[in-house]
Design an enzyme around this catalytic site. Structure first.
Site, short mmCIF file in Angstrom:
data_model
loop_
_atom_site.label_atom_id
_atom_site.label_comp_id
_atom_site.label_asym_id
_atom_site.label_seq_id
_atom_site.Cartn_x
_atom_site.Cartn_y
_atom_site.Cartn_z
N ASP A 127 -5.53 -4.06 -5.59
CA ASP A 127 -4.64 -4.12 -4.44
C ASP A 127 -4.42 -2.69 -3.93
O ASP A 127 -3.69 -1.91 -4.55
CB ASP A 127 -3.29 -4.74 -4.81
CG ASP A 127 -3.38 -6.25 -5.04
OD1 ASP A 127 -4.49 -6.76 -5.24
OD2 ASP A 127 -2.32 -6.90 -5.03
N LYS A 133 -3.11 -8.43 2.26
CA LYS A 133 -1.83 -8.63 1.58
C LYS A 133 -0.70 -8.08 2.45
O LYS A 133 -0.82 -6.99 3.01
CB LYS A 133 -1.85 -7.94 0.21
CG LYS A 133 -0.54 -8.06 -0.58
CD LYS A 133 -0.68 -7.35 -1.92
CE LYS A 133 0.65 -7.29 -2.67
NZ LYS A 133 0.51 -6.58 -3.96
N LYS A 141 -2.69 -12.78 0.88
CA LYS A 141 -1.70 -12.68 -0.18
C LYS A 141 -0.34 -12.33 0.41
O LYS A 141 -0.17 -11.28 1.04
CB LYS A 141 -2.10 -11.62 -1.21
CG LYS A 141 -1.09 -11.47 -2.37
CD LYS A 141 -1.62 -10.51 -3.42
CE LYS A 141 -0.56 -10.23 -4.50
NZ LYS A 141 -1.07 -9.32 -5.56
#
Length: 224
Positions: A92, A156, A188
């Site tokens: 991430d 995300k 996400k």
């Protein structure tokens, strides 16, 4: 949706400073027992997590340049490379929001392409944290377009670092991202998602992963 199905959406997260290896070890064992999609932990705990989760359905996820994203591209790329060597299976990456909002897109694309390249060399999933609470609607759209250009696997929403953000991730953020990204790109949702209903609402809006430190509470709150 049952508990097992809901658990497969969840990246069970602990990004607090000062956690011991014993704590993270137990955290990973609990995540494995509940079949969460991944544990999302700080890079210094990746080796520990990789040993515990080896061979399981729960992946090891870590963050790069967390939580501010202000490192230069070469540092981010090297950090991702080292995390992958230690056993990270998902990355991430926090986008450089300062550079992005200054329209210094070449820096943003350099860091994203570099990290995604390191990930894809090893079949590692890449997720880009665009920090929607700091962006306008048009900036969210632009960030998604850059994500697609750089072949990011997931967009995300947020780091969820509430102390430095004006708000949590919203349903509107998720719906907007879903409209812009390709159907094959993951989404996400993270930041302030603590209850079963909040998680289900995000999934209904288009999220394919949920980042949360409340995974146990979320799946336990699902009615049979």
């Amino acid at each position: 949706m049952n508990r097992t199905e809901l658990a497969r959406y969840i990246d069970q997260t602990n990004l607090k400073p000062g956690m011991t290896e014993d704590y993270i070890s137990n955290f990973c064992k609990e995540a494995k027992a509940n079949s969460f999609a991944s544990v999302c932990i700080l890079p210094n705990m990746v080796s520990c997590a990789a040993e515990i989760l080896k061979g399981s359905n729960t992946k090891v996820c870590t963050v790069i340049s967390f939580p501010l994203g202000m490192d230069v591209p070469n540092v981010k790329i090297k950090e991702a490379e080292e995390a992958i060597k230690m056993g990270a299976e998902e990355i991430d990456l926090v986008m450089n929001v300062c550079a992005f909002k200054s329209e210094m897109y070449e820096i943003v694309e350099e860091e994203i392409s570099g990290v995604v390249g390191k990930c894809h060399e090893q079949d590692i999933i890449s997720k880009l944290i665009i920090e929607t609470p700091l962006l306008t609607e048009q900036q969210i759209i632009k960030a998604c377009e850059i994500s697609e250009k750089c072949y990011v696997d997931f967009v995300k929403t947020s780091t969820g670092f509430s102390a430095m953000l004006p708000r949590s991730t919203s349903i509107e953020d998720v719906k907007l991202i879903k409209k812009v990204i390709k159907p094959t790109t993951g989404l996400k949702a993270a930041g302030g998602i603590k209850t079963t209903q909040e998680a289900l609402t995000m999934i209904e809006a288009g999220a394919t992963r949920i980042g949360t430190s409340s995974g146990i509470e979320i799946i336990n709150g699902l009615k049979d």
